[in-house]
Scaffold this motif. Structure first.
Motif, mmCIF file in Angstrom:
data_model
loop_
_atom_site.group_PDB
_atom_site.id
_atom_site.type_symbol
_atom_site.label_atom_id
_atom_site.label_comp_id
_atom_site.label_asym_id
_atom_site.label_seq_id
_atom_site.Cartn_x
_atom_site.Cartn_y
_atom_site.Cartn_z
ATOM 1 N N ALA A 99 0.825 -1.208 0.000
ATOM 2 C CA ALA A 99 0.000 0.000 0.000
ATOM 3 C C ALA A 99 0.859 1.257 0.000
ATOM 4 O O ALA A 99 0.577 2.217 -0.736
ATOM 5 C CB ALA A 99 -0.934 -0.010 1.211
ATOM 6 N N LEU A 100 1.914 1.262 0.813
ATOM 7 C CA LEU A 100 2.769 2.444 0.893
ATOM 8 C C LEU A 100 3.534 2.661 -0.406
ATOM 9 O O LEU A 100 3.539 3.773 -0.958
ATOM 10 C CB LEU A 100 3.748 2.315 2.055
ATOM 11 C CG LEU A 100 4.655 3.535 2.254
ATOM 12 C CD1 LEU A 100 3.858 4.723 2.770
ATOM 13 C CD2 LEU A 100 5.805 3.223 3.202
ATOM 14 N N THR A 101 4.177 1.610 -0.892
ATOM 15 C CA THR A 101 4.996 1.752 -2.099
ATOM 16 C C THR A 101 4.166 2.196 -3.290
ATOM 17 O O THR A 101 4.524 3.144 -4.001
ATOM 18 C CB THR A 101 5.707 0.427 -2.419
ATOM 19 O OG1 THR A 101 6.565 0.074 -1.328
ATOM 20 C CG2 THR A 101 6.538 0.548 -3.682
ATOM 21 N N GLU A 102 3.038 1.538 -3.516
ATOM 22 C CA GLU A 102 2.207 1.889 -4.664
ATOM 23 C C GLU A 102 1.588 3.274 -4.503
ATOM 24 O O GLU A 102 1.493 4.040 -5.468
ATOM 25 C CB GLU A 102 1.122 0.829 -4.867
ATOM 26 C CG GLU A 102 1.681 -0.518 -5.296
ATOM 27 C CD GLU A 102 0.600 -1.556 -5.527
ATOM 28 O OE1 GLU A 102 -0.593 -1.249 -5.273
ATOM 29 O OE2 GLU A 102 0.937 -2.677 -5.970
ATOM 30 N N GLY A 103 1.190 3.608 -3.269
ATOM 31 C CA GLY A 103 0.597 4.914 -3.036
ATOM 32 C C GLY A 103 1.581 6.050 -3.220
ATOM 33 O O GLY A 103 1.247 7.093 -3.792
ATOM 34 N N VAL A 104 2.808 5.855 -2.771
ATOM 35 C CA VAL A 104 3.838 6.892 -2.894
ATOM 36 C C VAL A 104 4.291 7.030 -4.346
ATOM 37 O O VAL A 104 4.403 8.147 -4.872
ATOM 38 C CB VAL A 104 5.030 6.579 -1.974
ATOM 39 C CG1 VAL A 104 6.211 7.483 -2.295
ATOM 40 C CG2 VAL A 104 4.629 6.745 -0.516
ATOM 41 N N LYS A 105 4.551 5.903 -4.992
ATOM 42 C CA LYS A 105 5.028 5.935 -6.371
ATOM 43 C C LYS A 105 4.002 6.557 -7.313
ATOM 44 O O LYS A 105 4.355 7.156 -8.337
ATOM 45 C CB LYS A 105 5.369 4.518 -6.845
ATOM 46 C CG LYS A 105 6.533 3.873 -6.123
ATOM 47 C CD LYS A 105 7.830 4.603 -6.380
ATOM 48 C CE LYS A 105 9.019 3.881 -5.765
ATOM 49 N NZ LYS A 105 10.284 4.619 -5.943
ATOM 50 N N LYS A 106 2.728 6.407 -6.957
ATOM 51 C CA LYS A 106 1.662 6.986 -7.775
ATOM 52 C C LYS A 106 1.759 8.506 -7.811
ATOM 53 O O LYS A 106 1.397 9.150 -8.793
ATOM 54 C CB LYS A 106 0.307 6.555 -7.216
ATOM 55 C CG LYS A 106 -0.886 6.978 -8.045
ATOM 56 C CD LYS A 106 -2.174 6.456 -7.440
ATOM 57 C CE LYS A 106 -3.380 6.887 -8.262
ATOM 58 N NZ LYS A 106 -4.645 6.388 -7.671
ATOM 59 N N GLY A 117 -6.310 4.412 3.993
ATOM 60 C CA GLY A 117 -7.563 3.719 3.712
ATOM 61 C C GLY A 117 -7.353 2.396 3.001
ATOM 62 O O GLY A 117 -8.006 1.399 3.331
ATOM 63 N N ARG A 118 -6.440 2.382 2.055
ATOM 64 C CA ARG A 118 -6.183 1.139 1.315
ATOM 65 C C ARG A 118 -5.645 0.062 2.244
ATOM 66 O O ARG A 118 -6.077 -1.097 2.182
ATOM 67 C CB ARG A 118 -5.185 1.410 0.184
ATOM 68 C CG ARG A 118 -4.844 0.172 -0.614
ATOM 69 C CD ARG A 118 -3.950 0.486 -1.797
ATOM 70 N NE ARG A 118 -3.650 -0.716 -2.554
ATOM 71 C CZ ARG A 118 -2.898 -0.726 -3.655
ATOM 72 N NH1 ARG A 118 -2.426 0.417 -4.124
ATOM 73 N NH2 ARG A 118 -2.648 -1.856 -4.274
ATOM 74 N N PHE A 119 -4.713 0.445 3.105
ATOM 75 C CA PHE A 119 -4.156 -0.541 4.024
ATOM 76 C C PHE A 119 -5.189 -0.993 5.052
ATOM 77 O O PHE A 119 -5.310 -2.188 5.346
ATOM 78 C CB PHE A 119 -2.937 0.027 4.740
ATOM 79 C CG PHE A 119 -2.481 -0.823 5.895
ATOM 80 C CD1 PHE A 119 -1.838 -2.032 5.679
ATOM 81 C CD2 PHE A 119 -2.739 -0.445 7.208
ATOM 82 C CE1 PHE A 119 -1.446 -2.836 6.733
ATOM 83 C CE2 PHE A 119 -2.346 -1.233 8.269
ATOM 84 C CZ PHE A 119 -1.700 -2.435 8.030
ATOM 85 N N MET A 120 -5.938 -0.059 5.608
ATOM 86 C CA MET A 120 -6.879 -0.394 6.671
ATOM 87 C C MET A 120 -8.007 -1.292 6.178
ATOM 88 O O MET A 120 -8.549 -2.097 6.952
ATOM 89 C CB MET A 120 -7.437 0.878 7.289
ATOM 90 C CG MET A 120 -6.433 1.635 8.150
ATOM 91 S SD MET A 120 -6.001 0.777 9.680
ATOM 92 C CE MET A 120 -7.390 1.241 10.718
ATOM 93 N N ARG A 121 -8.384 -1.183 4.937
ATOM 94 C CA ARG A 121 -9.404 -2.093 4.407
ATOM 95 C C ARG A 121 -8.913 -3.533 4.484
ATOM 96 O O ARG A 121 -9.692 -4.446 4.788
ATOM 97 C CB ARG A 121 -9.756 -1.712 2.968
ATOM 98 C CG ARG A 121 -10.584 -0.436 2.870
ATOM 99 C CD ARG A 121 -10.990 -0.121 1.433
ATOM 100 N NE ARG A 121 -11.760 1.121 1.387
ATOM 101 C CZ ARG A 121 -11.240 2.320 1.211
ATOM 102 N NH1 ARG A 121 -9.913 2.446 1.041
ATOM 103 N NH2 ARG A 121 -11.997 3.393 1.192
#
Length: 678
Positions: A290-297, A572-576
């Motif tokens: 979640a972190l890697t994809e969210g940051v790279k986006k 939100g993505r991780f918490m789901r």
């Protein structure tokens, strides 16, 4: 055997051992490798293997502890005439020159093991004729000075085996969790093929490439009669089991530091421990994704961190200290300090609630100038200099109003707030009103741990990463109990949480509204000056997670680089995923919290004429007692509930009943079950 003969044999053995050590010490450039190695193994809270904590110390392995099979395998594939030439293999050079002519450039072929050692120890990797000539000259001198075994020993202890492993000692430990003398023939055949191209042929590389290289090694050993065809087939039929690299690099690095802090630096070399961590491996993997994809986006050059904690125990279920950790392993979850921005505000509001303010208290964000202490005035402004006018504290926090936060801190007093924050575990030191805007740096772990008191009915959960340790040498367990400490009144935590719920519904993280409807949750965004840091820390009654995104060297992220726009979606993505198997539950309401229907524009009890009404929460005794003067209430106090209570209930201290005058709406006081409190 007679006793004198036994003594003589023992003496000879001691001499041989001492000679071996002396022989090794003459050329060793690192401490000699200890015997009896056992790694530190790490498991998650479900007993799943995560990885090993390995020594970073380089050790020197004497030639007699390097298996003969491994020596033969390396010689066969790298320099089959090693024991025949004097440092230069004329036949090899001839073959290499032919390659150079055909390819029109310098090729690597023709180098002996001695030449490779010379190049690695003394020369650059440039492919020029001058370097090759110098390499050959040094190789001849080397062969005169050292024996073949010494040269081979130096070679094994200095070459690179990939993935950070320098020398055979580190390679054996990294790939097979052994000391070199314990390696099997199958394991040796893999390691012998690595020096040709460590990045490609190391045992953790692509299986097709690694197996192909192993086949080359075994075929060469067969060709030069080091092994028979049958033995080669047996080795191929029983491939080596390679231990995969450790997962969760941030978490593993933190565990290493904790073990060193508790047992001393020697513990990593001593090994022999099984560490049961608080990690949930599935959540750890989800957090990294979640972190890697969210940051790279957003931007591939950005960094970030994420930390998730179980509120009941303080167990750190997942911790990610950055993206691309194989390149940059800096820990941004436990170590890095950054300004938290507005994510500091819930603590100011919690302090205010303990000192007479309520969620319905009305304040305005009219500009005000403060003395900065340097002779110049300081005038705080809101995000994009937007002014709201008069707001309730609930609305002010939801919209992350800066001016009201500063005014609130000014009313409380900076020294008093510092004492409040420190008692909750946040070691703030600054002595000015800019604290309200989060100008003092904190770690993500510190902020999440402090927020845990808000999420957990006033109980601060100390972050725990080690649950228990098994000492394989002593066959004993050491427990690490969780630490959950009361630091805040349950009512204060509950009231602050109820305010923070609005952040996810109509406030700065309203993109999480659907999530909050499915899972009762609260949180706060944080954005620092010039959009340098983006934060979101949010929680449910079960778990709390914090996310930070920014550049390692702080610089503006640009318009829209906010906690709500950048970090909240990652959260939100991780918490789901984290809550997928947990039934939704709401925060428990303390008995001394009541509700009242108010007009949010005045903070007074609502009348039928009030255009908007809001059910608000209060600590018993702080709820409003006057009707909305703006909409027909005239500020008239309602009838006291005790006056209307039945006679048999008048002396029980209850606050049940209702009263209304001049058409005013009745006061609504209910407990957590919807009943009138007694």
């Amino acid at each position: 055997m007679k006793k004198p003969a036994v003594l003589l044999a023992a003496a000879v053995l001691l001499v041989l051992v001492s000679l071996t050590s002396a022989f090794a010490s003459q050329i060793a450039t690192y401490p000699l490798l200890p015997t009896g190695y056992n790694s530190i193994r790490v498991f998650d809270n479900h007993g799943r293997f995560v990885g090993r904590i390995l020594p970073t110390q380089r050790y020197w392995t004497p030639i007699d502890r390097i298996p003969v099979f491994l020596r033969n395998a390396l010689v066969a594939v790298e320099d089959s005439r090693f024991y025949e030439h004097n440092g230069i293999d004329v036949r090899g050079i001839a073959r290499a020159l032919m390659k150079d002519v055909v390819k029109g450039r310098m090729a690597e072929g023709g180098s002996t093991i001695t030449q490779q050692l010379i190049k690695n120890k003394f020369l650059s990797g440039e492919k020029t004729f001058d370097r090759k000539i110098k390499e050959a000259q040094l190789a001849l001198e080397f062969e005169k000075k050292y024996s073949k075994d010494q040269i081979l020993e130096m070679y094994f202890n200095t070459i690179y085996f990939g993935n950070g492993a320098w020398g055979i000692a580190q390679a054996a430990r990294l790939y097979f969790d052994k000391n070199p003398e314990e390696l099997t023939e199958s394991e040796c055949s893999l390691l012998a093929g690595v020096p040709k191209n460590p990045g490609r042929y190391n045992p953790l590389g692509k299986s097709a490439d690694v197996n192909a290289r192993r086949s080359v090694v075994l075929k060469r050993m067969e060709d030069v009669k080091f092994i028979s065809t049958r033995r080669k087939q047996e080795i191929v039929a029983h491939p080596a089991a390679v231990i995969r690299s450790a997962l969760a690099p941030t978490y593993m690095g933190h565990l290493r530091n904790q073990l060193i802090e508790r047992y001393g630096r020697g513990i990593v070399d001593q090994g022999g421990l099984d560490v049961i961590s608080a990690m949930d491996l599935n959540l750890q993997v989800a957090a990294e994704k979640a972190l890697t994809e969210g940051v790279k986006k957003v931007n591939p050059k950005l960094q970030g961190s994420l930390l998730c904690m179980d509120l009941a125990t303080g167990d750190v279920l997942a911790a990610v200290g950055g993206v691309d950790l194989s390149v940059n392993g800096y820990d941004r979850a436990f170590v890095a300090k950054r300004q938290p921005g507005s994510s500091i505000k819930p603590l100011i509001y919690a302090d205010a609630l303990e000192n007479g303010f309520t969620a319905g208290t009305i304040m305005n964000d009219d500009p005000v100038t403060y003395n900065s202490g340097s002779g110049q005035g300081w005038r705080p402004t809101n995000y994009e200099k937007h002014a709201f006018g008069s707001l309730s504290l609930r609305q002010a926090l939801a919209h992350s109003n800066n001016v009201i936060a500063v005014k609130l801190l000014d009313s409380l007093g900076v020294p008093k707030f510092l004492e409040f924050a420190r008692s909750k575990g946040l070691p703030l030191q600054k002595q000015d009103l800019s604290l309200a805007l989060g100008t003092e740096e904190v770690t993500l772990n510190e902020l999440v741990t402090t927020y845990s008191a808000l999420a957990n009915s006033g109980m601060r959960s100390e972050s725990r990463t080690i649950v228990r340790i098994y000492d394989r040498y002593r066959k004993s367990w050491t427990e690490f109990p969780s630490t959950v400490t009361p630091v805040m009144a349950p009512a204060t935590a509950y009231l602050t949480t109820q305010i923070m719920k609005d952040v996810l519904t109509y406030g700065t993280a309203k993109n999480l509204k659907k999530f909050s409807q499915a899972h009762p949750s609260a949180g706060k965004t944080g954005t620092t000056d010039d959009y340098r840091d983006a934060w979101f820390v949010g929680y449910t009654p079960q778990i709390i997670t914090g996310v930070w995104v920014g550049y390692d060297k702080p610089k503006p992220g640009g318009r829209g680089f906010t906690g709500g726009g950048i970090s909240a979606p990652i959260w939100g993505r991780f918490m789901r995923t984290a809550l997928a198997s947990r039934p939704p539950v709401d925060f428990p309401k303390p008995d001394n919290v009541v509700t009242a229907t108010i007009d949010p524009t005045t903070g007074q009890l609502a009348t039928p004429a009030c255009p908007t009404k809001k059910e608000e929460f209060y600590l018993t005794g702080t709820e409003p007692v006057e009707y909305c003067a703006k909409h027909g209430g005239g500020g008239v106090k309602p009838t006291q509930p005790e006056e209307l209570a039945p006679a048999d209930q008048q002396d029980n201290g209850g606050q049940g009943g209702q009263g209304a005058q001049d058409g005013g709406e009745p006061l609504s006081l209910t407990d957590q079950n919807g009943n009138t409190p007694q």
